[in-house]
Each structure stands twice: as C-alpha cells, then as structure tokens.
Motif scaffolding. Structure first.
Motif, mmCIF file in Angstrom:
data_model
loop_
_atom_site.group_PDB
_atom_site.id
_atom_site.type_symbol
_atom_site.label_atom_id
_atom_site.label_comp_id
_atom_site.label_asym_id
_atom_site.label_seq_id
_atom_site.Cartn_x
_atom_site.Cartn_y
_atom_site.Cartn_z
ATOM 1 N N ARG A 224 14.014 16.394 13.191
ATOM 2 C CA ARG A 224 14.801 15.452 13.978
ATOM 3 C C ARG A 224 14.072 15.168 15.284
ATOM 4 N N THR B 71 14.828 13.356 18.991
ATOM 5 C CA THR B 71 15.839 12.784 19.864
ATOM 6 C C THR B 71 15.242 12.540 21.240
ATOM 7 N N GLU C 28 16.114 12.542 24.632
ATOM 8 C CA GLU C 28 17.234 13.039 25.434
ATOM 9 C C GLU C 28 17.502 12.155 26.644
ATOM 10 N N ARG D 70 19.439 9.198 25.449
ATOM 11 C CA ARG D 70 20.759 9.641 25.016
ATOM 12 C C ARG D 70 21.669 9.838 26.224
#
Length: 80
Positions: free
Chosen positions: A55, A57, A59, A62
């Motif tokens: 995965r 991501t 951050e 986000r």
C-alpha cells in the motif's frame, strides 16, 4: 512458503526525509525508488519475485483532505 525477514538499519549517509520517486511492479518483483529532498541521493529497494500486497499512502495529501472535509462539512462527515 518460507519467508526471510531482515532488519533494515538506515545508513547515516541517507537523508532523514526520502520521497517516493517511482514504484515498479513487474515480473522481476517490486522495486521502490526513493529520493532525498535535495535529489542528490536515490535508493532502490528490491523485493524479488512475488509480493502479496503493498500500500502506498501520501500522508500529507490525506491530512490536507481531512482538513478540507472538516472545514467544509464538519468532523462528523467522515468520523462517524
């Protein structure tokens, strides 16, 4: 399936902040290319053969999205 785990000890020569430059997932395996903020150092991390899952991501993005949603709709919009 036999797994082998090795602890990674970062080199003191590496920057504390590395950014994902690219990810390659092909028949050779999974390859991660990370670059220092000043772009002077690039490292390649290889996982040979098959990688079951991974995965990625961002951050920072986000957190910006959660801040935007909170300001526009309130925390309850995504918290409940």
């Amino acid at each position: 399936m036999i797994e082998e785990w090795k602890r990674w000890i970062p080199s003191k020569e590496l920057s504390l902040k590395m950014y994902m430059e690219k990810v390659i997932d092909d028949k050779k395996g999974l390859q991660l290319f990370c670059q220092s903020k000043d772009e002077k150092i690039t490292i390649k991390i290889c996982f040979e053969n098959f990688v079951l899952s991974y995965r990625n991501t961002d951050e920072g993005r986000r957190l910006k999205m959660l801040k935007f949603l909170t300001e526009k709709y309130g925390k309850e919009f995504y918290a409940e």
